[in-house]
Motif scaffolding. Sequence first.
Motif, PDB file in Angstrom:
ATOM      1  N   ASP A 133       0.700  -1.171   0.081  1.00 56.50           N
ATOM      2  CA  ASP A 133      -0.033  -0.025  -0.015  1.00 56.50           C
ATOM      3  C   ASP A 133       1.019   1.281   0.133  1.00 56.50           C
ATOM      4  OD1 ASP A 133      -2.433   1.651   0.087  1.00 56.50           O
ATOM      5  OD2 ASP A 133      -2.568   1.499   2.219  1.00 56.50           O
ATOM      6  N   GLY A 134       2.169   0.944   0.445  1.00 56.55           N
ATOM      7  CA  GLY A 134       3.064   2.212   0.562  1.00 56.55           C
ATOM      8  C   GLY A 134       2.697   3.026   1.725  1.00 56.55           C
ATOM      9  N   ASN A 135       1.905   2.555   2.607  1.00 55.55           N
ATOM     10  CA  ASN A 135       1.769   3.185   3.897  1.00 55.55           C
ATOM     11  C   ASN A 135       1.368   2.133   4.807  1.00 55.55           C
ATOM     12  OD1 ASN A 135       1.299   5.023   6.065  1.00 55.55           O
ATOM     13  ND2 ASN A 135      -0.124   6.183   5.078  1.00 55.55           N
ATOM     14  N   ALA A 136       1.521   2.114   6.082  1.00 55.28           N
ATOM     15  CA  ALA A 136       1.331   1.114   7.004  1.00 55.28           C
ATOM     16  C   ALA A 136      -0.100   0.970   7.109  1.00 55.28           C
ATOM     17  CB  ALA A 136       1.930   1.321   8.506  1.00 55.28           C
ATOM     18  N   PRO A 137      -1.118   0.214   7.274  1.00 58.59           N
ATOM     19  CA  PRO A 137      -2.308   0.144   7.441  1.00 58.59           C
ATOM     20  C   PRO A 137      -2.786   0.399   8.983  1.00 58.59           C
ATOM     21  CG  PRO A 137      -1.509  -2.128   7.227  1.00 58.59           C
ATOM     22  CD  PRO A 137      -0.494  -1.198   6.877  1.00 58.59           C
ATOM     23  N   LYS A 138      -2.802   2.025   9.423  1.00 56.47           N
ATOM     24  CA  LYS A 138      -2.792   2.193  10.920  1.00 56.47           C
ATOM     25  C   LYS A 138      -4.220   1.773  11.189  1.00 56.47           C
ATOM     26  CE  LYS A 138       0.320   5.839   9.943  1.00 56.47           C
ATOM     27  NZ  LYS A 138       0.474   7.286   9.415  1.00 56.47           N
ATOM     28  N   ALA A 139      -5.218   1.877  10.526  1.00 57.00           N
ATOM     29  CA  ALA A 139      -6.733   1.692  10.842  1.00 57.00           C
ATOM     30  C   ALA A 139      -6.604   0.249  11.466  1.00 57.00           C
ATOM     31  CB  ALA A 139      -7.827   2.057   9.794  1.00 57.00           C
ATOM     32  N   TYR A 140      -5.843  -0.640  10.874  1.00 56.57           N
ATOM     33  CA  TYR A 140      -6.065  -2.146  11.223  1.00 56.57           C
ATOM     34  C   TYR A 140      -4.911  -2.741  12.097  1.00 56.57           C
ATOM     35  CZ  TYR A 140      -9.412  -2.125   7.470  1.00 56.57           C
ATOM     36  OH  TYR A 140     -10.483  -1.924   6.524  1.00 56.57           O
ATOM     37  N   ALA A 141      -4.208  -1.743  12.424  1.00 55.55           N
ATOM     38  CA  ALA A 141      -3.024  -2.043  13.480  1.00 55.55           C
ATOM     39  C   ALA A 141      -3.501  -2.366  14.711  1.00 55.55           C
ATOM     40  CB  ALA A 141      -1.956  -1.087  13.094  1.00 55.55           C
ATOM     41  N   ALA A 142      -4.189  -1.529  15.318  1.00 58.46           N
ATOM     42  CA  ALA A 142      -4.828  -1.637  16.683  1.00 58.46           C
ATOM     43  C   ALA A 142      -5.744  -2.888  16.814  1.00 58.46           C
ATOM     44  CB  ALA A 142      -5.396  -0.259  17.180  1.00 58.46           C
ATOM     45  N   PRO A 143      -6.727  -2.975  16.017  1.00 61.42           N
ATOM     46  CA  PRO A 143      -7.372  -4.021  16.234  1.00 61.42           C
ATOM     47  C   PRO A 143      -6.836  -5.433  16.116  1.00 61.42           C
ATOM     48  CG  PRO A 143      -8.501  -2.603  14.551  1.00 61.42           C
ATOM     49  CD  PRO A 143      -7.163  -2.195  14.870  1.00 61.42           C
ATOM     50  N   LEU A 144      -5.872  -5.725  15.103  1.00 66.01           N
ATOM     51  CA  LEU A 144      -5.068  -6.582  14.925  1.00 66.01           C
ATOM     52  C   LEU A 144      -4.101  -7.080  16.002  1.00 66.01           C
ATOM     53  CD1 LEU A 144      -4.420  -8.756  12.920  1.00 66.01           C
ATOM     54  CD2 LEU A 144      -2.866  -7.354  11.799  1.00 66.01           C
ATOM     55  N   LEU A 145      -3.743  -5.993  16.507  1.00 63.79           N
ATOM     56  CA  LEU A 145      -2.618  -6.188  17.752  1.00 63.79           C
ATOM     57  C   LEU A 145      -3.537  -6.518  19.271  1.00 63.79           C
ATOM     58  CD1 LEU A 145      -0.041  -3.441  17.311  1.00 63.79           C
ATOM     59  CD2 LEU A 145       0.165  -5.841  17.151  1.00 63.79           C
ATOM     60  N   ILE A 146      -4.830  -5.957  19.256  1.00 64.55           N
ATOM     61  CA  ILE A 146      -5.600  -6.249  20.319  1.00 64.55           C
ATOM     62  C   ILE A 146      -6.056  -7.940  20.072  1.00 64.55           C
ATOM     63  CG2 ILE A 146      -7.955  -5.938  21.313  1.00 64.55           C
ATOM     64  CD1 ILE A 146      -7.443  -3.086  20.727  1.00 64.55           C
ATOM     65  N   ALA A 147      -6.368  -8.168  18.931  1.00 60.70           N
ATOM     66  CA  ALA A 147      -6.876  -9.483  18.556  1.00 60.70           C
ATOM     67  C   ALA A 147      -5.556 -10.583  19.081  1.00 60.70           C
ATOM     68  CB  ALA A 147      -6.878  -9.839  17.258  1.00 60.70           C
ATOM     69  N   VAL A 148      -4.300 -10.221  18.785  1.00 59.44           N
ATOM     70  CA  VAL A 148      -3.179 -11.134  19.081  1.00 59.44           C
ATOM     71  C   VAL A 148      -3.067 -11.077  20.465  1.00 59.44           C
ATOM     72  CG1 VAL A 148      -0.759 -11.138  18.908  1.00 59.44           C
ATOM     73  CG2 VAL A 148      -2.072 -10.709  16.936  1.00 59.44           C
ATOM     74  N   LEU A 149      -3.039  -9.928  21.056  1.00 56.29           N
ATOM     75  CA  LEU A 149      -3.304 -10.012  22.680  1.00 56.29           C
ATOM     76  C   LEU A 149      -4.133 -10.907  23.281  1.00 56.29           C
ATOM     77  CD1 LEU A 149      -1.941  -8.886  25.214  1.00 56.29           C
ATOM     78  CD2 LEU A 149      -3.696  -6.953  25.121  1.00 56.29           C
ATOM     79  N   VAL A 150      -5.494 -10.945  22.657  1.00 56.45           N
ATOM     80  CA  VAL A 150      -6.549 -11.947  23.154  1.00 56.45           C
ATOM     81  C   VAL A 150      -6.109 -13.129  23.031  1.00 56.45           C
ATOM     82  CG1 VAL A 150      -8.868 -12.482  22.987  1.00 56.45           C
ATOM     83  CG2 VAL A 150      -8.336 -10.160  22.909  1.00 56.45           C
ATOM     84  N   VAL A 151      -5.527 -13.402  21.700  1.00 53.57           N
ATOM     85  CA  VAL A 151      -5.185 -14.971  21.474  1.00 53.57           C
ATOM     86  C   VAL A 151      -3.912 -15.131  22.359  1.00 53.57           C
ATOM     87  CG1 VAL A 151      -3.975 -16.228  19.814  1.00 53.57           C
ATOM     88  CG2 VAL A 151      -5.804 -14.798  19.273  1.00 53.57           C
ATOM     89  N   HIS A 152      -3.192 -14.337  22.786  1.00 49.15           N
ATOM     90  CA  HIS A 152      -2.005 -14.505  23.599  1.00 49.15           C
ATOM     91  C   HIS A 152      -2.585 -14.962  25.143  1.00 49.15           C
ATOM     92  CE1 HIS A 152       1.664 -14.137  25.977  1.00 49.15           C
ATOM     93  NE2 HIS A 152       1.026 -13.224  26.700  1.00 49.15           N
ATOM     94  N   TRP A 153      -3.437 -14.250  25.336  1.00 41.89           N
ATOM     95  CA  TRP A 153      -4.283 -14.605  26.700  1.00 41.89           C
ATOM     96  C   TRP A 153      -5.040 -15.885  26.867  1.00 41.89           C
ATOM     97  CZ3 TRP A 153      -9.937 -13.094  27.796  1.00 41.89           C
ATOM     98  CH2 TRP A 153     -10.071 -13.207  29.127  1.00 41.89           C
ATOM     99  N   VAL A 154      -5.476 -16.363  25.933  1.00 32.62           N
ATOM    100  CA  VAL A 154      -6.386 -17.441  25.943  1.00 32.62           C
ATOM    101  C   VAL A 154      -5.534 -18.523  25.349  1.00 32.62           C
ATOM    102  CG1 VAL A 154      -8.863 -16.290  26.012  1.00 32.62           C
ATOM    103  CG2 VAL A 154      -7.744 -16.922  23.888  1.00 32.62           C
ATOM    104  N   MET A 155      -4.664 -18.551  24.653  1.00 29.06           N
ATOM    105  CA  MET A 155      -3.857 -19.705  23.961  1.00 29.06           C
ATOM    106  C   MET A 155      -3.505 -20.856  25.197  1.00 29.06           C
ATOM    107  SD  MET A 155      -2.531 -21.127  21.333  1.00 29.06           S
ATOM    108  CE  MET A 155      -2.503 -19.750  19.852  1.00 29.06           C
ATOM    109  N   PRO A 156      -3.068 -20.306  26.398  1.00 25.62           N
ATOM    110  CA  PRO A 156      -2.803 -21.463  27.162  1.00 25.62           C
ATOM    111  C   PRO A 156      -3.989 -22.274  27.354  1.00 25.62           C
ATOM    112  CG  PRO A 156      -1.775 -19.407  27.871  1.00 25.62           C
ATOM    113  CD  PRO A 156      -2.621 -19.128  26.736  1.00 25.62           C
ATOM    114  N   LEU A 157      -5.284 -21.690  27.457  1.00 24.73           N
ATOM    115  CA  LEU A 157      -6.451 -22.496  27.721  1.00 24.73           C
ATOM    116  C   LEU A 157      -6.720 -23.224  26.749  1.00 24.73           C
ATOM    117  CD1 LEU A 157      -8.870 -22.712  29.908  1.00 24.73           C
ATOM    118  CD2 LEU A 157     -10.055 -20.879  28.171  1.00 24.73           C
ATOM    119  N   TRP A 158      -6.521 -22.954  25.403  1.00 19.63           N
ATOM    120  CA  TRP A 158      -6.811 -23.925  24.147  1.00 19.63           C
ATOM    121  C   TRP A 158      -5.749 -25.000  24.164  1.00 19.63           C
ATOM    122  CZ3 TRP A 158      -7.029 -19.026  20.366  1.00 19.63           C
ATOM    123  CH2 TRP A 158      -8.073 -18.461  20.635  1.00 19.63           C
TER     124      TRP A 158
END
Length: 181
Positions: A133-158
Motif C-alpha cells: 500500500d505504500g503506507n502502514a495500515p494504521k486503521a487495522y494495526a490496533a484491532p489486529l494487535l488487540i486480537a493477538v493480545l487476546v489470543v495470547h491471553w487465551v492460548m494457554p487455555l486452548w
Amino acid sequence: MTTTRLTRYDRSMLRLMNDRRGQAWYATAARRRLAVAAHITLTVAIGALMTHFFLAEGEPLWPVAAMAVLLLPWMVATGIINGATRGLLELREHVLDERQSAERSRVLARAHRMTTLLLAATAVALLIAGGVDGNAPKAYAAPLLIAVLVVHWVMPLWVAGLRAEDEPAEDEPLEAGALGR
C-alpha cells in the motif's frame, strides 16, 4: 500439593475445578476438541464484532448486543475447558501437585511458542500490507494487535484443553466367579 496452607479461596477453587458434575461435557477427546473449537470460534466472532464496532462509522449498537449475547456461551466454553483440565491454569501454583505443575509448564511453553509465531506472522502481514500500500495500515494495526493480545491471553487455555487426557476408567467390580475360587 506442597505443605503450604490453603486459603479459603484455594479450597473453594480446588473444589470448583474438581467438581465432576459437568464431566459429560468433556469426557472424551472429541468433546474437549469441540469445546476448544467452540471457544476459538466464539473468541473470533466477539473479536470481529468488536473490530466492526470500532471501525465502522455511524453504526448502530447491534455489534455490542451481539457481543453480549455471545459472551455467555464463551464463558460456558471456558468453564468446560477449565473443568477438563481440572483448573490447571486457574489454580495457584502451590495448590497443584508435581504432575500438574509440570503439565502447566509444558502448556505455557507451548502456548508461548505458538503466540510468538502468531506475533511474527502478524508483524510480517502488517509490513507486507504497508509495503504494498505504500503506507502502514494504521486503521487495522490496533484491532489486529488487540486480537493477538487476546489470543495470547487465551492460548494457554486452548492448548491445555487440547492436551487434556481422558479420566482413568473406574475399576470394575470383580465378579464372584472371576476370583478363581
